[in-house]
Design an enzyme around this catalytic site. Structure first.
Site, PDB file in Angstrom:
ATOM      1  N   LYS A 162     -11.733  -2.235  -7.791  1.00 24.64           N
ATOM      2  CA  LYS A 162     -10.928  -1.438  -8.729  1.00 24.64           C
ATOM      3  C   LYS A 162      -9.692  -2.221  -9.157  1.00 24.64           C
ATOM      4  O   LYS A 162      -8.842  -2.556  -8.327  1.00 24.64           O
ATOM      5  CB  LYS A 162     -10.447  -0.146  -8.063  1.00 24.64           C
ATOM      6  CG  LYS A 162      -9.760   0.779  -9.051  1.00 24.64           C
ATOM      7  CD  LYS A 162      -8.856   1.808  -8.384  1.00 24.64           C
ATOM      8  CE  LYS A 162      -7.491   1.280  -8.054  1.00 24.64           C
ATOM      9  NZ  LYS A 162      -6.667   0.956  -9.220  1.00 24.64           N
ATOM     10  N   GLY A 213      -1.078  -5.780  -3.597  1.00 30.31           N
ATOM     11  CA  GLY A 213      -0.201  -4.919  -4.378  1.00 30.31           C
ATOM     12  C   GLY A 213       1.155  -4.803  -3.728  1.00 30.31           C
ATOM     13  O   GLY A 213       1.602  -5.717  -3.023  1.00 30.31           O
ATOM     14  N   SER A 214       1.798  -3.669  -3.929  1.00 23.66           N
ATOM     15  CA  SER A 214       3.172  -3.503  -3.444  1.00 23.66           C
ATOM     16  C   SER A 214       3.194  -3.149  -1.955  1.00 23.66           C
ATOM     17  O   SER A 214       2.201  -2.660  -1.398  1.00 23.66           O
ATOM     18  CB  SER A 214       3.862  -2.401  -4.238  1.00 23.66           C
ATOM     19  OG  SER A 214       3.209  -1.174  -4.004  1.00 23.66           O
ATOM     20  N   GLY A 218       0.772  -0.659   0.063  1.00 23.29           N
ATOM     21  CA  GLY A 218       0.077  -1.286   1.196  1.00 23.29           C
ATOM     22  C   GLY A 218       0.208  -0.461   2.468  1.00 23.29           C
ATOM     23  O   GLY A 218      -0.746  -0.330   3.241  1.00 23.29           O
ATOM     24  N   GLU A 235      -2.258  -7.994   1.133  1.00 27.05           N
ATOM     25  CA  GLU A 235      -1.434  -9.078   0.584  1.00 27.05           C
ATOM     26  C   GLU A 235      -0.387  -8.394  -0.282  1.00 27.05           C
ATOM     27  O   GLU A 235      -0.698  -7.869  -1.342  1.00 27.05           O
ATOM     28  CB  GLU A 235      -2.320 -10.046  -0.204  1.00 27.05           C
ATOM     29  CG  GLU A 235      -1.697 -11.413  -0.350  1.00 27.05           C
ATOM     30  CD  GLU A 235      -0.820 -11.479  -1.571  1.00 27.05           C
ATOM     31  OE1 GLU A 235       0.411 -11.238  -1.426  1.00 27.05           O
ATOM     32  OE2 GLU A 235      -1.336 -11.735  -2.650  1.00 27.05           O
ATOM     33  N   CYS A 269       3.490 -12.853  -6.520  1.00 26.55           N
ATOM     34  CA  CYS A 269       3.978 -12.427  -5.200  1.00 26.55           C
ATOM     35  C   CYS A 269       4.741 -13.550  -4.518  1.00 26.55           C
ATOM     36  O   CYS A 269       5.766 -13.312  -3.879  1.00 26.55           O
ATOM     37  CB  CYS A 269       2.820 -11.936  -4.341  1.00 26.55           C
ATOM     38  SG  CYS A 269       1.377 -12.982  -4.397  1.00 26.55           S
ATOM     39  N   GLU A 366      12.573  -7.519  -4.227  1.00 28.59           N
ATOM     40  CA  GLU A 366      11.646  -8.320  -5.028  1.00 28.59           C
ATOM     41  C   GLU A 366      11.813  -7.939  -6.492  1.00 28.59           C
ATOM     42  O   GLU A 366      11.411  -6.852  -6.908  1.00 28.59           O
ATOM     43  CB  GLU A 366      10.199  -8.051  -4.585  1.00 28.59           C
ATOM     44  CG  GLU A 366       9.192  -8.834  -5.390  1.00 28.59           C
ATOM     45  CD  GLU A 366       7.746  -8.627  -4.965  1.00 28.59           C
ATOM     46  OE1 GLU A 366       7.355  -7.488  -4.662  1.00 28.59           O
ATOM     47  OE2 GLU A 366       7.005  -9.621  -4.944  1.00 28.59           O
TER      48      GLU A 366
HETATM   49  O1  TXE Z   1       1.790  -1.769  -7.443  1.00 29.54           O
HETATM   50  P1  TXE Z   1       0.801  -0.874  -6.600  1.00 29.54           P
HETATM   51  P2  TXE Z   1       2.504  -1.464  -8.864  1.00 29.54           P
HETATM   52  C1  TXE Z   1       4.973  -5.351  -6.485  1.00 29.54           C
HETATM   53  C2  TXE Z   1       6.036  -5.667  -7.493  1.00 29.54           C
HETATM   54  C3  TXE Z   1       5.987  -4.480  -8.403  1.00 29.54           C
HETATM   55  C4  TXE Z   1       5.567  -3.362  -7.488  1.00 29.54           C
HETATM   56  C5  TXE Z   1       4.882  -2.168  -8.126  1.00 29.54           C
HETATM   57  O2  TXE Z   1       7.286  -5.716  -6.842  1.00 29.54           O
HETATM   58  O3  TXE Z   1       7.239  -4.191  -8.938  1.00 29.54           O
HETATM   59  O4  TXE Z   1       4.698  -3.973  -6.574  1.00 29.54           O
HETATM   60  O5  TXE Z   1       3.694  -2.522  -8.822  1.00 29.54           O
HETATM   61  C6  TXE Z   1      -3.549   0.697  -6.533  1.00 29.54           C
HETATM   62  N1  TXE Z   1      -4.107   3.707  -2.422  1.00 29.54           N
HETATM   63  N2  TXE Z   1       3.726  -6.046  -6.730  1.00 29.54           N
HETATM   64  O6  TXE Z   1       3.069  -0.086  -8.894  1.00 29.54           O
HETATM   65  O7  TXE Z   1       1.078   0.561  -6.768  1.00 29.54           O
HETATM   66  C7  TXE Z   1      -3.144   0.537  -7.975  1.00 29.54           C
HETATM   67  O8  TXE Z   1      -3.920   1.380  -8.808  1.00 29.54           O
HETATM   68  C8  TXE Z   1      -4.814   2.631  -2.810  1.00 29.54           C
HETATM   69  C9  TXE Z   1       3.481  -7.196  -5.930  1.00 29.54           C
HETATM   70  O9  TXE Z   1       1.562  -1.773  -9.922  1.00 29.54           O
HETATM   71  O10 TXE Z   1       0.830  -1.421  -5.222  1.00 29.54           O
HETATM   72  C10 TXE Z   1      -3.375  -0.959  -8.166  1.00 29.54           C
HETATM   73  O11 TXE Z   1      -4.764  -1.218  -8.346  1.00 29.54           O
HETATM   74  N3  TXE Z   1      -4.540   1.952  -3.935  1.00 29.54           N
HETATM   75  C11 TXE Z   1       2.037  -7.522  -5.933  1.00 29.54           C
HETATM   76  C12 TXE Z   1      -2.930  -1.543  -6.828  1.00 29.54           C
HETATM   77  O12 TXE Z   1      -2.982  -0.455  -5.908  1.00 29.54           O
HETATM   78  C13 TXE Z   1      -3.535   2.370  -4.705  1.00 29.54           C
HETATM   79  C14 TXE Z   1       1.386  -7.487  -7.264  1.00 29.54           C
HETATM   80  C15 TXE Z   1      -1.521  -2.128  -6.836  1.00 29.54           C
HETATM   81  O13 TXE Z   1      -0.613  -1.155  -7.268  1.00 29.54           O
HETATM   82  C16 TXE Z   1      -2.751   3.496  -4.353  1.00 29.54           C
HETATM   83  C17 TXE Z   1       1.734  -6.282  -7.993  1.00 29.54           C
HETATM   84  C18 TXE Z   1      -3.075   4.165  -3.150  1.00 29.54           C
HETATM   85  N4  TXE Z   1      -2.374   5.218  -2.699  1.00 29.54           N
HETATM   86  C19 TXE Z   1       2.905  -5.634  -7.719  1.00 29.54           C
HETATM   87  N5  TXE Z   1      -1.798   3.655  -5.293  1.00 29.54           N
HETATM   88  C20 TXE Z   1       1.692  -8.819  -5.246  1.00 29.54           C
HETATM   89  N6  TXE Z   1       1.421  -8.754  -3.949  1.00 29.54           N
HETATM   90  O14 TXE Z   1       1.623  -9.850  -5.867  1.00 29.54           O
HETATM   91  C21 TXE Z   1      -1.977   2.666  -6.205  1.00 29.54           C
HETATM   92  N7  TXE Z   1      -3.030   1.898  -5.859  1.00 29.54           N
END
Ligand code: TXE
Length: 462
Positions: A162, A213-214, A218, A235, A269, A366
């Site tokens: 996804k 993701g965030s 996480g 990650e 990241c 960040e």
């Molecule tokens: O991330 P989310 P967002 C950081 C960066 C950014 C912040 C927010 O600081 O400002 O995160 O970004 C899915 N259970 N990074 O809001 O929410 C979501 O649909 C499972 C760092 O976009 O973490 C997407 O596919 N999954 C990072 C994914 O999680 C869920 C890169 C990431 O979204 C969920 C991006 C849940 N409860 C942002 N809720 C890096 N590590 O590089 C959402 N998602």
């Protein structure tokens, strides 16, 4: 979406926005609960055969790499439309994704014999885990998907993938491009809003969740996985420091610093997010980096010569704008940039900040955007403590002509990777992961592969 090797129709959809205009240009499917069940069921059915034939899996991963390369130009167009980055950089993301598939197709991990004597023959083997739920973010949708798909599939797992709701289209197109390459059900690609991610982590079928993701999300993923003891690799975000010692050559490192901090508009990241410079070289570094950042060409990713596109989405644009504004109102100075650009879309002036210290949000958090604080230091012991005084622990770098000295400083830093005279050196064979809140486990190399397997001891008494 791709479920069980077929294109499936959807009932609901949601808008996908071009960050260069701020306008919706397409709709993406919002996967419903029945479709998610169908995707996991298809993955579970496909697992039975897929796990049996390693040679076929290697061949298929190479064929997937060929398909990615064959579709690189068209996928890159979609990626730039939804992600914003210059299209030549999107093409690079496609070729890097193919390289990840090829690396894992060739990775050989023989059983490890741990005892072979008169009483016992014992070896350790690796078996697949089952169905994997892969969840990806919006900064490198296809590359970060490939980090998960290639090792997961090599190990014999099947996957439901996804993408982020901000950038669903290129990943959906990748699923379509691989339909004829992977057996039905081996890779299913669904899209939806954030609750779909939560539904995946709570679903009874997947045995492993691989998430990028965030940090906040996480932690939610880890909590959801705990109830079913699903395996997780997380990650998460970083706040990588770069420490510039007193023996640097600013002219020689400015371009590398620029690319490592402002590449993909800082939305990486493991980008450099804060730079600590020895006070004796501070002014030179500020001047050189300011000049480079001021010269950066910002614009629509489809225009020739553009280096940085827009920030990818509206909330991130608001966040970067707010972090920079509050740093300036707290006394920092932008030597270049400092403001949103007066044009449609989510464009922000590439920004260098001086006078922002530890304890302010732009340094401690960040920023994930094109704004970089430069902070002077005098004693190495102090700057090591400052770099480590954080819950982040993804990457860090130390720069200096005396590489032994720089390395000895680097190894005092509490992060998953430390780099000397470079930053963000990432490759299929190198482990990548975070200490502290930056993650759990690593991706890439044999270590990343192992995370998609269960270890099995096979012991024969003699
Ligand atoms: O991330 P989310 P967002 C950081 C960066 C950014 C912040 C927010 O600081 O400002 O995160 O970004 C899915 N259970 N990074 O809001 O929410 C979501 O649909 C499972 C760092 O976009 O973490 C997407 O596919 N999954 C990072 C994914 O999680 C869920 C890169 C990431 O979204 C969920 C991006 C849940 N409860 C942002 N809720 C890096 N590590 O590089 C959402 N998602």
């Amino acid at each position: 979406m791709t479920i069980d090797g077929k294109s499936v129709a959807h009932i609901d959809d949601f808008d996908v926005i071009n960050p260069s205009t701020g306008e919706a240009f397409a709709q993406a499917p919002d996967c419903d609960a029945d479709q998610l069940d169908a995707a996991f069921d298809a993955a579970a059915r496909a697992y039975g055969d897929w796990r049996t034939d390693l040679a076929l899996r290697r061949e298929t991963l190479n064929a997937a790499a060929d398909a990615i390369v064959a579709n690189a130009e068209s996928l890159a167009q979609v990626l730039t439309l939804e992600q914003g980055r210059p299209v030549n950089q999107s093409v690079i993301e496609l070729h890097a994704s193919a390289a990840w598939f090829r690396y894992f197709a060739a990775l050989d991990l023989p059983a490890e014999v741990i005892q072979d004597d008169a009483t016992t023959y014992a070896e350790v083997t690796r078996k697949p885990i089952g169905v994997v739920a892969a969840i990806t973010p919006w900064n490198f949708p296809l590359l970060l998907a490939s980090w998960k798909l290639a090792p997961a599939l090599l190990a014999g797992n099947t996957v439901v993938l996804k993408p982020s709701p901000y950038t669903p289209l290129a990943t959906l197109a990748l699923g379509a491009a691989l339909r004829g390459v992977l057996p039905p059900g081996v890779l299913n690609v669904v899209s939806g809003r954030d609750p779909l991610g939560a539904s995946m982590t709570e679903h009874p079928v997947p045995r492993k969740i691989s998430f990028t993701g965030s940090i906040a999300t996480g932690k939610r993923v880890a909590a959801a996985a705990a109830g079913d003891l699903k395996r997780v690799t997380l990650e998460l975000g970083g706040n990588d420091p770069a420490i510039l010692l007193d023996d640097i050559d600013p002219a020689a490192i400015t371009e590398k610093l620029f690319q490592s901090a402002f590449g993909n508009n800082g939305q990486i990241c493991s980008a450099i997010k804060r730079v600590y410079v020895h006070e004796s070289r501070y002014d030179e570094v500020v001047e050189a980096l300011t000049e480079r950042v001021r010269a950066a060409v910002v614009g629509d990713g489809f225009l020739d010569g553009v280096e940085l596109g827009p920030i990818q989405n509206a909330p991130q644009y608001e966040r970067v704008s707010q972090l920079v504004a509050s740093a300036i109102s707290d006394g920092a100075t932008a030597t270049t940039g400092g403001r949103p650009m007066d044009r449609p879309g989510y464009f922000f002036e590439p920004t260098v900040l001086v006078g922002a210290a530890d304890g302010t949000a732009i340094v401690d958090e960040e920023q994930f955007g094109p704004a970089l604080p430069l902070i002077p230091f005098s004693r190495v012991e102090d700057v090591v403590a400052q770099a480590n005084a954080t819950n982040f622990g993804l990457g860090a770098s130390v720069w200096g002509a005396d590489t032994d000295r720089a390395t000895s400083v680097a190894t005092q830093l509490d992060s998953g990777s430390v780099w000397v005279n470079t930053h963000m050196a990432v490759a299929p064979n190198l482990p990548f992961g975070g200490a502290k809140w930056s993650g759990i486990g690593v991706e890439n190399g044999p270590w990343g592969y192992a995370a998609f397997t269960e270890l099995q001891l096979v012991l024969r008494a003699r």
